[in-house]
Design a protein around this motif. Sequence first.
Motif, short mmCIF file in Angstrom:
data_model
loop_
_atom_site.label_atom_id
_atom_site.label_comp_id
_atom_site.label_asym_id
_atom_site.label_seq_id
_atom_site.Cartn_x
_atom_site.Cartn_y
_atom_site.Cartn_z
N ASP A 22 0.85 -1.17 0.00
CA ASP A 22 0.00 0.00 0.00
C ASP A 22 0.89 1.23 0.00
OD1 ASP A 22 0.32 1.13 2.82
OD2 ASP A 22 -0.29 -0.92 3.28
N PRO A 23 0.38 2.37 -0.47
CA PRO A 23 1.24 3.55 -0.63
C PRO A 23 1.91 3.99 0.66
CG PRO A 23 -0.85 3.84 -1.79
CD PRO A 23 -0.98 2.59 -0.98
N LEU A 24 1.18 3.98 1.77
CA LEU A 24 1.77 4.45 3.02
C LEU A 24 2.90 3.54 3.48
CD1 LEU A 24 1.78 6.44 5.37
CD2 LEU A 24 0.05 5.04 6.48
N SER A 25 2.68 2.23 3.43
CA SER A 25 3.73 1.29 3.86
C SER A 25 4.97 1.43 3.00
CB SER A 25 3.20 -0.15 3.79
OG SER A 25 2.17 -0.34 4.74
N GLU A 26 4.77 1.57 1.69
CA GLU A 26 5.93 1.70 0.81
C GLU A 26 6.70 2.98 1.12
OE1 GLU A 26 4.43 1.45 -3.14
OE2 GLU A 26 4.10 -0.72 -3.06
N ALA A 27 5.98 4.08 1.35
CA ALA A 27 6.66 5.33 1.67
C ALA A 27 7.39 5.24 3.01
CB ALA A 27 5.66 6.48 1.70
N MET A 28 6.74 4.63 4.02
CA MET A 28 7.38 4.51 5.32
C MET A 28 8.59 3.59 5.26
SD MET A 28 5.96 6.53 7.42
CE MET A 28 6.78 5.89 8.90
N ASN A 29 8.49 2.51 4.49
CA ASN A 29 9.64 1.61 4.35
C ASN A 29 10.81 2.34 3.71
OD1 ASN A 29 8.36 -0.60 5.50
ND2 ASN A 29 7.60 -1.37 3.54
N HIS A 30 10.51 3.17 2.73
CA HIS A 30 11.57 3.92 2.07
C HIS A 30 12.23 4.89 3.05
CE1 HIS A 30 13.49 6.85 -0.65
NE2 HIS A 30 13.56 5.84 -1.50
N ILE A 31 11.41 5.50 3.91
CA ILE A 31 11.95 6.42 4.92
C ILE A 31 12.85 5.68 5.89
CG2 ILE A 31 11.33 7.89 6.86
CD1 ILE A 31 8.82 8.69 5.26
N ARG A 32 12.39 4.51 6.36
CA ARG A 32 13.17 3.73 7.33
C ARG A 32 14.51 3.27 6.74
NH1 ARG A 32 7.91 1.25 8.03
NH2 ARG A 32 6.89 2.10 9.88
#
Length: 416
Positions: free
Chosen positions: A389-399
């Motif tokens: 999902d978009p939020l998980s992908e963005a958060m994973n990229h941040i981490r």
Amino acid sequence: MARSKTRSGLIAALDIGTSKVCCFIARPDRSGQPKIIGIGHNMSKGLQSGSIANLDAAQEVVLAAVNAAEKMAGQTIETVIVNLSGGRPESETHTIELPLGSRPIGNLEIRKLNDQKDALLRQAGDELIHTVPLGFRVDQSVGLGDPRGMYGSVVGLDLHFVRTQIAALRNLETLLARCHLEIEETVVTPLASGLSALTPDQRELGATVIDMGAGTTSVAVFHGGQVIYTASFPVGGAHVTRDIAYGLNTSLSHAERLKTLHGSALTSPSDDQEILAVPVIGDEDDANVNHVPRSMLINIIKPRLEETFELIRDQLEENGLSQIGGRSIMLTGGASQLNAIADLAGQMFERPATIASPHGVTGMAQATSGPAFSACAGLLLRAVEQQNDPLSEAMNHIRQSGGRFGRLGAWLKENF
């Protein structure tokens, strides 16, 4: 990613329905596709309209199905991914927003949206069974992927929630605990069925799945690769059977047989000429029978199905989902196997309707490859499918952008 594993790395799915209980044990192949190595299924007891009505009876049939699957697989399972057919699941859509300044959207804004989402989940409580981030929005643009680097006045995140009655969840947990099984994830039935009944393209472009069970009929609307709406109605194939038994004065077992062998959702010119022998209720040796035209049987079946499809159609229209749900209706579940039911659905929804059997899973026996087993196959797919999902992908990229000092540097860059 939701995974239901035994200690040996297997995945196990358990479909607990009004008419049957089914257990699939599978092992992902090299491509990640589930390959079934153990199957167990038998008729349900102790369930009514998808909900548990008798724990002792339900425990007996669940244990029988699980033991049969374990014996075939030569393995013992400890955890399962299980469906929820009762509990009257309700869909809700929420949007959380964050005002923007003159800077482009960055990691800080994504983290703040994620924090708002987490706070909303805590507020929702135990009744929440699914949370699906549908996409970001920037001003009037919706359904976006990663919005970082974009400019706008407001950034937001659209969320799809599925709530259910807490008692239904607690009863399911109690049942599985009595069977010495741990629940890895609980999935509403139409979502599970949609995963096996639809292709990835259908989920992306928009499709409506109607799972027709014995005690409940449920619907899931997919769009943009995600489920965006679910609903459940306490009417199914068993209600059609009861209508036949009452209308023709016969037993439930004979009514089920008449429905299966001679039933149809639509009439034909020859129905008046075809005469059926209907055993009278209470006559144990079947010596006393009534003779009725097949048209009488169909005229009992058709109104109940029309009522069911009308309920779904009205609900979709009320929520503005008639067009988003795509140009086709996919029917699945055991009650969808009635003759001409896809034709009736096509007339009611004014778009093509198709009977969908499960796919995406290998090793299915011929006896378990039909629409009645879509939910159980979909549970396996849910267990191995990466939930992007978009939020998980963005958060994973941040981490992944760095450790503590990397995050500190990013924060300083964003704020100064």
